[in-house]
Motif scaffolding. Structure first.
Motif, short mmCIF file in Angstrom:
data_model
loop_
_atom_site.label_atom_id
_atom_site.label_comp_id
_atom_site.label_asym_id
_atom_site.label_seq_id
_atom_site.Cartn_x
_atom_site.Cartn_y
_atom_site.Cartn_z
N VAL A 170 0.86 -1.17 0.00
CA VAL A 170 0.00 0.00 0.00
C VAL A 170 0.90 1.24 0.00
CG1 VAL A 170 -1.78 1.26 1.24
CG2 VAL A 170 -1.78 -1.24 1.25
N VAL A 171 0.77 2.02 -1.05
CA VAL A 171 1.60 3.22 -1.17
C VAL A 171 0.79 4.44 -0.75
CG1 VAL A 171 2.94 4.64 -2.77
CG2 VAL A 171 2.84 2.16 -3.08
N PRO A 172 1.26 5.20 0.23
CA PRO A 172 0.54 6.40 0.63
C PRO A 172 0.38 7.37 -0.55
CG PRO A 172 2.23 5.86 2.25
CD PRO A 172 2.43 4.96 1.06
N VAL A 173 -0.71 8.09 -0.56
CA VAL A 173 -1.03 9.00 -1.65
C VAL A 173 0.05 10.06 -1.82
CG1 VAL A 173 -2.69 10.73 -2.43
CG2 VAL A 173 -3.49 8.60 -1.40
N SER A 174 0.62 10.53 -0.74
CA SER A 174 1.63 11.60 -0.84
C SER A 174 2.86 11.16 -1.63
CB SER A 174 2.05 12.06 0.56
OG SER A 174 2.65 10.99 1.27
N ILE A 175 3.22 9.89 -1.55
CA ILE A 175 4.38 9.38 -2.30
C ILE A 175 4.07 9.42 -3.80
CG2 ILE A 175 5.80 7.35 -2.75
CD1 ILE A 175 5.43 6.64 0.24
N GLY A 176 2.89 8.96 -4.16
CA GLY A 176 2.48 9.00 -5.56
C GLY A 176 2.38 10.42 -6.08
N ALA A 177 1.91 11.33 -5.23
CA ALA A 177 1.77 12.74 -5.64
C ALA A 177 3.14 13.37 -5.90
CB ALA A 177 1.02 13.52 -4.56
N GLN A 199 10.52 5.32 -0.02
CA GLN A 199 9.52 6.04 0.78
C GLN A 199 8.37 5.11 1.17
OE1 GLN A 199 8.53 9.35 -1.69
NE2 GLN A 199 10.45 10.42 -1.29
N ALA A 200 7.97 4.22 0.26
CA ALA A 200 6.86 3.32 0.56
C ALA A 200 7.25 2.30 1.61
CB ALA A 200 6.42 2.60 -0.73
N VAL A 201 8.47 1.81 1.55
CA VAL A 201 8.95 0.84 2.55
C VAL A 201 9.07 1.51 3.90
CG1 VAL A 201 10.94 -0.56 3.23
CG2 VAL A 201 10.09 -0.65 0.88
N ALA A 202 9.51 2.76 3.93
CA ALA A 202 9.65 3.50 5.18
C ALA A 202 8.30 3.89 5.79
CB ALA A 202 10.49 4.75 4.97
N ALA A 203 7.26 3.96 4.97
CA ALA A 203 5.95 4.40 5.45
C ALA A 203 5.25 3.35 6.29
CB ALA A 203 5.05 4.75 4.27
#
Length: 102
Positions: A18-25, A98-102
């Motif tokens: 699950v990738v947070p929206v802020s990373i994709g943005a 960033q996704a792994v750290a989230a």
């Protein structure tokens, strides 16, 4: 007559990421900025070609504006393809970290 056996599809192991929206943005914003640079560069280059008097019609077929436009587009494509090819792995690596750290 021989019948072929259907093989079972291989399944990937692991969990849903699950990738947070802020990373994709952030990823999207960076790509959009480079696309805007590319669009502006192409627009300036093409405008400059068509506004110049160098290809007004007194030259042979190999120096007409159409052939010059093809050359220009090829140069722009090579330039920006190189830029996007360099940007892609770098951006994906940052997004994954960033996704792994989230």
């Amino acid at each position: 007559m021989r019948t072929l056996r259907k093989s079972k599809p291989q399944r990937l192991a692991g969990n849903l990421m699950v990738v947070p929206v802020s990373i994709g943005a952030r990823f999207s914003k960076r790509i959009e900025a480079v696309v805007k640079e590319m669009t502006d560069d192409a627009g300036r280059s093409i405008r400059a070609l068509f506004e110049s008097d160098d290809y007004a019609g007194d030259y042979g077929m190999d120096a007409n504006v159409g052939s010059q436009a093809r050359i220009l587009i090829s140069e722009l494509q090579a330039k920006w393809e190189k830029r996007f090819n360099a940007l892609a792995p770098e951006s994906v690596a940052q997004m994954q970290a960033q996704a792994v750290a989230a």
